[in-house]
Write a protein that holds these residues in place. Structure first.
Motif, PDB file in Angstrom:
ATOM      1  N   ARG A  17       0.859  -1.195   0.000  1.00 40.14           N
ATOM      2  CA  ARG A  17       0.000   0.000   0.000  1.00 40.14           C
ATOM      3  C   ARG A  17       0.890   1.238   0.000  1.00 40.14           C
ATOM      4  O   ARG A  17       1.053   1.905   1.016  1.00 40.14           O
ATOM      5  CB  ARG A  17      -0.904  -0.007   1.233  1.00 40.14           C
ATOM      6  N   PRO A  18       1.497   1.565  -1.148  1.00 35.85           N
ATOM      7  CA  PRO A  18       2.396   2.724  -1.204  1.00 35.85           C
ATOM      8  C   PRO A  18       1.626   4.031  -0.998  1.00 35.85           C
ATOM      9  O   PRO A  18       0.421   4.089  -1.230  1.00 35.85           O
ATOM     10  CB  PRO A  18       2.983   2.648  -2.615  1.00 35.85           C
ATOM     11  N   PRO A  19       2.340   5.082  -0.555  1.00 34.98           N
ATOM     12  CA  PRO A  19       1.676   6.367  -0.358  1.00 34.98           C
ATOM     13  C   PRO A  19       1.182   6.926  -1.695  1.00 34.98           C
ATOM     14  O   PRO A  19       1.767   6.666  -2.742  1.00 34.98           O
ATOM     15  CB  PRO A  19       2.761   7.251   0.240  1.00 34.98           C
ATOM     16  N   ARG A  20       0.112   7.693  -1.637  1.00 37.62           N
ATOM     17  CA  ARG A  20      -0.440   8.291  -2.854  1.00 37.62           C
ATOM     18  C   ARG A  20       0.384   9.495  -3.263  1.00 37.62           C
ATOM     19  O   ARG A  20       0.788  10.293  -2.427  1.00 37.62           O
ATOM     20  CB  ARG A  20      -1.884   8.717  -2.624  1.00 37.62           C
ATOM     21  N   LEU A  21       0.626   9.603  -4.553  1.00 40.51           N
ATOM     22  CA  LEU A  21       1.396  10.725  -5.079  1.00 40.51           C
ATOM     23  C   LEU A  21       0.458  11.779  -5.629  1.00 40.51           C
ATOM     24  O   LEU A  21      -0.562  11.462  -6.234  1.00 40.51           O
ATOM     25  CB  LEU A  21       2.324  10.253  -6.197  1.00 40.51           C
ATOM     26  N   GLY A  22       0.839  13.033  -5.440  1.00 39.83           N
ATOM     27  CA  GLY A  22       0.061  14.134  -5.984  1.00 39.83           C
ATOM     28  C   GLY A  22       0.341  14.300  -7.467  1.00 39.83           C
ATOM     29  O   GLY A  22       1.272  13.706  -8.026  1.00 39.83           O
ATOM     30  N   THR A  23      -0.427  15.123  -8.117  1.00 36.52           N
ATOM     31  CA  THR A  23      -0.274  15.372  -9.552  1.00 36.52           C
ATOM     32  C   THR A  23       1.109  15.914  -9.871  1.00 36.52           C
ATOM     33  O   THR A  23       1.748  15.474 -10.838  1.00 36.52           O
ATOM     34  CB  THR A  23      -1.354  16.369 -10.030  1.00 36.52           C
ATOM     35  N   GLU A  24       1.584  16.853  -9.070  1.00 37.22           N
ATOM     36  CA  GLU A  24       2.907  17.443  -9.300  1.00 37.22           C
ATOM     37  C   GLU A  24       4.006  16.391  -9.134  1.00 37.22           C
ATOM     38  O   GLU A  24       4.945  16.332  -9.934  1.00 37.22           O
ATOM     39  CB  GLU A  24       3.149  18.602  -8.328  1.00 37.22           C
ATOM     40  N   ALA A  27       4.058  14.124 -12.151  1.00 34.81           N
ATOM     41  CA  ALA A  27       4.629  14.811 -13.313  1.00 34.81           C
ATOM     42  C   ALA A  27       6.153  14.861 -13.214  1.00 34.81           C
ATOM     43  O   ALA A  27       6.852  14.625 -14.216  1.00 34.81           O
ATOM     44  CB  ALA A  27       4.058  16.221 -13.424  1.00 34.81           C
ATOM     45  N   ARG A  28       6.680  15.137 -12.028  1.00 40.85           N
ATOM     46  CA  ARG A  28       8.137  15.184 -11.842  1.00 40.85           C
ATOM     47  C   ARG A  28       8.758  13.813 -12.059  1.00 40.85           C
ATOM     48  O   ARG A  28       9.807  13.686 -12.689  1.00 40.85           O
ATOM     49  CB  ARG A  28       8.472  15.713 -10.455  1.00 40.85           C
ATOM     50  N   LEU A  29       8.117  12.772 -11.543  1.00 40.95           N
ATOM     51  CA  LEU A  29       8.622  11.405 -11.730  1.00 40.95           C
ATOM     52  C   LEU A  29       8.597  11.004 -13.202  1.00 40.95           C
ATOM     53  O   LEU A  29       9.535  10.379 -13.701  1.00 40.95           O
ATOM     54  CB  LEU A  29       7.820  10.412 -10.890  1.00 40.95           C
ATOM     55  N   ALA A  30       7.535  11.369 -13.898  1.00 36.00           N
ATOM     56  CA  ALA A  30       7.430  11.056 -15.322  1.00 36.00           C
ATOM     57  C   ALA A  30       8.517  11.779 -16.112  1.00 36.00           C
ATOM     58  O   ALA A  30       9.110  11.210 -17.045  1.00 36.00           O
ATOM     59  CB  ALA A  30       6.052  11.425 -15.849  1.00 36.00           C
ATOM     60  N   ALA A  31       8.794  13.021 -15.746  1.00 34.82           N
ATOM     61  CA  ALA A  31       9.830  13.793 -16.442  1.00 34.82           C
ATOM     62  C   ALA A  31      11.200  13.153 -16.247  1.00 34.82           C
ATOM     63  O   ALA A  31      11.976  13.025 -17.205  1.00 34.82           O
ATOM     64  CB  ALA A  31       9.840  15.233 -15.943  1.00 34.82           C
ATOM     65  N   VAL A  32      11.507  12.731 -15.032  1.00 30.85           N
ATOM     66  CA  VAL A  32      12.799  12.091 -14.768  1.00 30.85           C
ATOM     67  C   VAL A  32      12.870  10.733 -15.463  1.00 30.85           C
ATOM     68  O   VAL A  32      13.907  10.364 -16.020  1.00 30.85           O
ATOM     69  CB  VAL A  32      13.039  11.953 -13.244  1.00 30.85           C
ATOM     70  N   ALA A  33      11.793   9.993 -15.454  1.00 32.79           N
ATOM     71  CA  ALA A  33      11.777   8.664 -16.086  1.00 32.79           C
ATOM     72  C   ALA A  33      12.016   8.760 -17.590  1.00 32.79           C
ATOM     73  O   ALA A  33      12.593   7.849 -18.186  1.00 32.79           O
ATOM     74  CB  ALA A  33      10.445   7.971 -15.809  1.00 32.79           C
ATOM     75  N   SER A  34      11.607   9.849 -18.205  1.00 24.17           N
ATOM     76  CA  SER A  34      11.777   9.987 -19.652  1.00 24.17           C
ATOM     77  C   SER A  34      13.157  10.522 -20.035  1.00 24.17           C
ATOM     78  O   SER A  34      13.520  10.516 -21.203  1.00 24.17           O
ATOM     79  CB  SER A  34      10.693  10.899 -20.226  1.00 24.17           C
TER      80      SER A  34
END
Length: 106
Positions: A17-24, A27-34
């Motif tokens: 049950r990982p913690p919920r991530l906010g929209t921001e 977005a930051r995680l997606a940017a780093v992953a790409s």
């Protein structure tokens, strides 16, 4: 004299049950992953050795044998500085080293 109040906060992460991530955060995680690895800024990350065996086992084995061992003074001081059970932590590091090398030998 009052007892010293602890400032340590302990948290347990439940991977089911990982913690919920906010929209921001998403977005930051997606940017780093790409990003390609070369473009990621690691300057604020602590320096870690490349050795896989540094990830010491969380649970320590119970069957131990007492030995006499000469350890460099600075290495011993490093483990003692971390607090009680320094010998168990040293054993955990050695165990993870052995396990990593057993896996490489296969």
């Amino acid at each position: 004299m009052p007892a010293k109040e602890s400032t340590i906060v302990k948290r347990t992460l439940d991977l089911k049950r990982p913690p919920r991530l906010g929209t921001e955060q998403k977005a930051r995680l997606a940017a780093v992953a790409s990003m390609p690895d070369e473009q990621i800024d690691y300057s604020d990350a602590p320096a870690l050795p490349d050795a896989v065996w540094m990830k010491a086992a969380a649970e320590l084995p119970h069957a131990k044998k007492q030995v006499t061992l000469r350890i460099d003074a600075d290495v011993l001081a490093y483990f003692k500085h971390a607090g009680k059970r320094y010998q168990s932590r040293m054993n955990a590091v050695l165990r993870s080293y052995v396990e990593a090398h057993k896996a490489q030998a296969k």
